[in-house]
Design a protein around this motif. Structure first.
Motif, PDB file in Angstrom:
ATOM      1  N   SER A 155       1.325   4.285  -9.458  1.00  0.00           N
ATOM      2  CA  SER A 155       2.350   3.366  -8.953  1.00  0.00           C
ATOM      3  C   SER A 155       2.575   2.286 -10.018  1.00  0.00           C
ATOM      4  N   VAL A 156       3.643   1.512  -9.845  1.00  0.00           N
ATOM      5  CA  VAL A 156       4.023   0.548 -10.889  1.00  0.00           C
ATOM      6  C   VAL A 156       4.263  -0.824 -10.272  1.00  0.00           C
ATOM      7  N   ILE A 157       3.806  -1.877 -10.962  1.00  0.00           N
ATOM      8  CA  ILE A 157       4.218  -3.234 -10.569  1.00  0.00           C
ATOM      9  C   ILE A 157       4.903  -3.912 -11.757  1.00  0.00           C
ATOM     10  N   ILE A 158       5.988  -4.609 -11.440  1.00  0.00           N
ATOM     11  CA  ILE A 158       6.725  -5.373 -12.456  1.00  0.00           C
ATOM     12  C   ILE A 158       6.653  -6.824 -12.009  1.00  0.00           C
ATOM     13  N   ASP A 159       5.860  -7.639 -12.716  1.00  0.00           N
ATOM     14  CA  ASP A 159       5.657  -9.029 -12.300  1.00  0.00           C
ATOM     15  C   ASP A 159       6.646  -9.937 -13.039  1.00  0.00           C
ATOM     16  N   VAL A 160       7.868  -9.986 -12.513  1.00  0.00           N
ATOM     17  CA  VAL A 160       8.902 -10.794 -13.186  1.00  0.00           C
ATOM     18  C   VAL A 160       8.474 -12.266 -13.207  1.00  0.00           C
ATOM     19  N   ALA A 161       7.797 -12.707 -12.163  1.00  0.00           N
ATOM     20  CA  ALA A 161       7.393 -14.118 -12.048  1.00  0.00           C
ATOM     21  C   ALA A 161       6.241 -14.499 -12.987  1.00  0.00           C
ATOM     22  N   ILE A 162       5.900 -13.613 -13.906  1.00  0.00           N
ATOM     23  CA  ILE A 162       4.789 -13.890 -14.829  1.00  0.00           C
ATOM     24  C   ILE A 162       5.063 -15.129 -15.685  1.00  0.00           C
ATOM     25  N   ASP A 163       6.347 -15.477 -15.887  1.00  0.00           N
ATOM     26  CA  ASP A 163       6.638 -16.675 -16.689  1.00  0.00           C
ATOM     27  C   ASP A 163       6.122 -17.940 -16.014  1.00  0.00           C
ATOM     28  N   GLN A 164       5.900 -17.859 -14.698  1.00  0.00           N
ATOM     29  CA  GLN A 164       5.308 -19.007 -13.981  1.00  0.00           C
ATOM     30  C   GLN A 164       3.862 -18.673 -13.582  1.00  0.00           C
ATOM     31  N   GLY A 165       3.275 -17.670 -14.206  1.00  0.00           N
ATOM     32  CA  GLY A 165       1.870 -17.335 -13.955  1.00  0.00           C
ATOM     33  C   GLY A 165       1.684 -16.024 -13.205  1.00  0.00           C
ATOM     34  N   SER A 178       0.832  -1.221   0.000  1.00  0.00           N
ATOM     35  CA  SER A 178       0.000   0.000   0.000  1.00  0.00           C
ATOM     36  C   SER A 178       0.860   1.262   0.000  1.00  0.00           C
ATOM     37  N   GLU A 179       2.078   1.155   0.507  1.00  0.00           N
ATOM     38  CA  GLU A 179       2.945   2.344   0.589  1.00  0.00           C
ATOM     39  C   GLU A 179       3.947   2.428  -0.563  1.00  0.00           C
ATOM     40  N   ALA A 180       3.985   1.407  -1.404  1.00  0.00           N
ATOM     41  CA  ALA A 180       5.058   1.325  -2.414  1.00  0.00           C
ATOM     42  C   ALA A 180       4.780   2.187  -3.643  1.00  0.00           C
ATOM     43  N   ASP A 181       5.863   2.693  -4.230  1.00  0.00           N
ATOM     44  CA  ASP A 181       5.760   3.318  -5.553  1.00  0.00           C
ATOM     45  C   ASP A 181       5.974   2.252  -6.625  1.00  0.00           C
ATOM     46  N   LEU A 182       6.888   1.327  -6.332  1.00  0.00           N
ATOM     47  CA  LEU A 182       7.216   0.252  -7.281  1.00  0.00           C
ATOM     48  C   LEU A 182       7.241  -1.070  -6.530  1.00  0.00           C
ATOM     49  N   VAL A 183       6.499  -2.070  -7.043  1.00  0.00           N
ATOM     50  CA  VAL A 183       6.558  -3.414  -6.458  1.00  0.00           C
ATOM     51  C   VAL A 183       7.094  -4.375  -7.522  1.00  0.00           C
ATOM     52  N   VAL A 184       8.096  -5.169  -7.143  1.00  0.00           N
ATOM     53  CA  VAL A 184       8.672  -6.164  -8.055  1.00  0.00           C
ATOM     54  C   VAL A 184       8.257  -7.549  -7.555  1.00  0.00           C
ATOM     55  N   GLY A 185       7.654  -8.352  -8.441  1.00  0.00           N
ATOM     56  CA  GLY A 185       7.235  -9.722  -8.098  1.00  0.00           C
ATOM     57  C   GLY A 185       8.338 -10.685  -8.464  1.00  0.00           C
ATOM     58  N   ALA A 186       8.985 -11.309  -7.457  1.00  0.00           N
ATOM     59  CA  ALA A 186      10.191 -12.116  -7.712  1.00  0.00           C
ATOM     60  C   ALA A 186      10.175 -13.421  -6.925  1.00  0.00           C
ATOM     61  N   VAL A 187       8.980 -13.993  -6.766  1.00  0.00           N
ATOM     62  CA  VAL A 187       8.841 -15.239  -6.000  1.00  0.00           C
ATOM     63  C   VAL A 187       8.937 -16.436  -6.941  1.00  0.00           C
ATOM     64  N   LEU A 188       9.536 -17.502  -6.456  1.00  0.00           N
ATOM     65  CA  LEU A 188       9.545 -18.743  -7.245  1.00  0.00           C
ATOM     66  C   LEU A 188       9.420 -19.951  -6.336  1.00  0.00           C
ATOM     67  N   ILE A 189       8.527 -20.857  -6.740  1.00  0.00           N
ATOM     68  CA  ILE A 189       8.509 -22.210  -6.186  1.00  0.00           C
ATOM     69  C   ILE A 189       8.862 -23.075  -7.403  1.00  0.00           C
ATOM     70  N   PRO A 190      10.107 -23.622  -7.450  1.00  0.00           N
ATOM     71  CA  PRO A 190      10.613 -24.194  -8.702  1.00  0.00           C
ATOM     72  C   PRO A 190       9.627 -25.118  -9.419  1.00  0.00           C
ATOM     73  N   GLY A 191       9.397 -24.799 -10.688  1.00  0.00           N
ATOM     74  CA  GLY A 191       8.544 -25.616 -11.551  1.00  0.00           C
ATOM     75  C   GLY A 191       7.053 -25.411 -11.346  1.00  0.00           C
ATOM     76  N   ALA A 192       6.661 -24.799 -10.228  1.00  0.00           N
ATOM     77  CA  ALA A 192       5.228 -24.702  -9.909  1.00  0.00           C
ATOM     78  C   ALA A 192       4.645 -23.381 -10.401  1.00  0.00           C
ATOM     79  N   LYS A 193       3.305 -23.361 -10.465  1.00  0.00           N
ATOM     80  CA  LYS A 193       2.618 -22.115 -10.781  1.00  0.00           C
ATOM     81  C   LYS A 193       2.874 -21.130  -9.645  1.00  0.00           C
ATOM     82  N   ALA A 194       3.144 -19.881  -9.978  1.00  0.00           N
ATOM     83  CA  ALA A 194       3.453 -18.890  -8.935  1.00  0.00           C
ATOM     84  C   ALA A 194       2.218 -18.653  -8.055  1.00  0.00           C
ATOM     85  N   PRO A 195       2.413 -18.487  -6.738  1.00  0.00           N
ATOM     86  CA  PRO A 195       1.260 -18.198  -5.872  1.00  0.00           C
ATOM     87  C   PRO A 195       0.817 -16.747  -6.061  1.00  0.00           C
TER      88      PRO A 195
END
Ligand SMILES: NC(=O)C1=CN([C@@H]2O[C@H](COP(=O)(O)OP(=O)(O)OC[C@H]3O[C@@H](n4cnc5c(N)ncnc54)[C@H](O)[C@@H]3O)[C@@H](O)[C@H]2O)C=CC1
Ligand SMILES: CC(=O)C(=O)O
Length: 377
Positions: free
Chosen positions: A260-270, A228-245
């Motif tokens: 505000s901006v979000i960059i969902d790097v983990a989009i390759d896993q969903g 809620s306080e962020a200007d930029l949020v980066v999504g960088a979670v991985l559970i190897p091989g699984a769909k991202a939570p």
């Protein structure tokens, strides 16, 4: 073995799966290499350089009519027609969010070895790391750009200036992407917070970055407050091989300020944001939802192909040579890391998280390999 290198066809994907140096290594080891015409041009490698290294320049069809195809990105539907029984496909596959590709690989009995699930005994994913380094550094660079008003952002400079506060960067997942995003954000002078589920990882990050970052254990409460306080949020979670939570809910996104901006790097896993419900491309990388700029490109390193191709092939080619020299059965049985890369084999899904994601039967790759005729002989 005959190895084929098709030209990548994904939007703005200019990486290539091998450099002329990699071709020379394979040829030196006694293999033949077919490279599709112009496959390396986007990364600065010309057909003549591949020819000098010992490759033959061929059509797409010829590049796929081989024993092993090396690629960068997962095949697109236009490429499924090239699949054939026993083909070794060594590339990023990201099958958990890709039911159609999973079906095409199993229907055609392709040996699908995914870069992103090759895993060393210490848990490191050696063929994902170099691209996570690239994407993590790009994430902050891109976030800073999209925060500029002409790019749809709220119009702030992440580093601030004397007398004006710094921008807030929140990084969810403190692995390779997260650490590299943090390095660039710290360099820009931003106020950086990293959340991770693993307290030991937070300790390591604290040792690396000291007071340049804030660390927070990842739970829905901390996440909601930080987002809620962020200007930029980066999504960088991985559970190897699984769909991202889907950790960041739509309500959390609604709580962010407009621009505000979000960059969902983990989009390759969903993807980890409930609102990144679609993949974007380098041609049209963002969309706005609840006033927040969303970036969800699944092949971020494709935008810096020279750096990325060199970084990726430094790590993939030694494994490709192992597979070519020994055949996939022996190579995978002798190397636990490579064995973990097998996602499809003999018509089965052989990676548990992928089978679970699609409700398909799971078979252990090791068992199938041990009963294969080439092993028994
Ligand atoms: N979009 C693109 O072009 C690219 C995407 N990626 C993707 O970025 C993602 C991250 O990759 P890496 O950093 O290499 O993975 P990594 O395995 O190095 O790090 C993942 C981190 O997430 C943490 N984590 C797991 N569950 C969590 C939770 N609930 N909350 C907070 N943290 C949690 C883990 O403890 C770990 O530290 C992957 O999906 C990868 O495929 C990587 C490169 C390019
Ligand atoms: C890891 C990945 O998805 C990429 O490099 O494109």
């Amino acid at each position: 073995m005959l190895v084929g290198i098709p030209k990548e066809i994904k939007n703005n994907e200019n990486r290539v799966a091998i450099t002329p140096a990699g071709v020379a290594n394979l040829v030196h080891a006694g293999h033949r290499v077919f490279v599709e015409k112009s496959a390396g041009v986007g990364s600065g490698f010309l057909d003549d350089q591949y020819t000098v290294a010992g490759a033959k320049i061929v059509t797409a069809e010829e590049a796929w009519s081989v024993d092993m195809v090396m690629k960068v990105k997962e095949p697109l539907p236009e490429e499924y027609g090239y699949f054939h029984e026993g083909l070794i496909l060594f590339t990023y596959l990201h099958l958990a969010p890709e039911p159609a590709l999973t079906k095409a690989l199993t229907d055609n009995k392709v040996v699908g070895i995914a870069y992103e699930t090759v895993q060393l005994s210490n848990g490191v994913l050696p063929l994902l790391v170099p691209m996570s380094e690239v994407a993590g550094r790009m994430a902050t660079q891109l976030g800073a750009q999209f925060l500029e008003q002409p790019h749809g952002g709220k119009g702030i400079l992440l580093g601030g200036i004397p007398g004006v506060s710094r921008g807030k960067v929140v990084i969810v997942g403190g692995g390779h992407v997260g650490t590299n995003a943090a390095k660039v954000a710290i360099g820009l002078g931003a106020d950086v917070t990293i959340l991770d589920l693993n307290p030991e990882r937070l300790r390591q990050l604290d040792d690396i970055f000291g007071h340049s970052i804030n660390t927070l254990i990842s739970n829905p409460y901390n996440l909601a407050e930080a987002v809620s306080e962020a200007d930029l949020v980066v999504g960088a979670v991985l559970i190897p091989g699984a769909k991202a939570p889907k950790l960041v809910t739509e309500d959390m996104i609604k709580s962010m300020k407009n621009g505000s901006v979000i960059i969902d790097v983990a989009i390759d896993q969903g993807g980890i944001f409930e609102t990144t419900d679609r993949i974007t491309t380098h041609d049209d990388p963002t969309y706005v939802k609840h006033g927040v700029v969303h970036y969800a490109v699944a092949n971020m390193p494709g935008a810096v192909p020279r750096t990325s191709t060199l970084g990726l092939t430094n790590c993939t080619v030694p494994y490709a040579i192992q597979i070519a020299n020994k055949g996939y059965v022996k190579a995978c049985l002798e190397d636990e890391a490579l064995l973990k890369g097998i996602n499809t084999l003999d018509g089965y899904v052989t990676f548990k998280a992928v089978a679970e994601a699609h409700g398909l039967e799971y078979k252990e790759a090791k068992e199938l390999l041990e009963s294969s005729p080439s092993h028994i002989i």
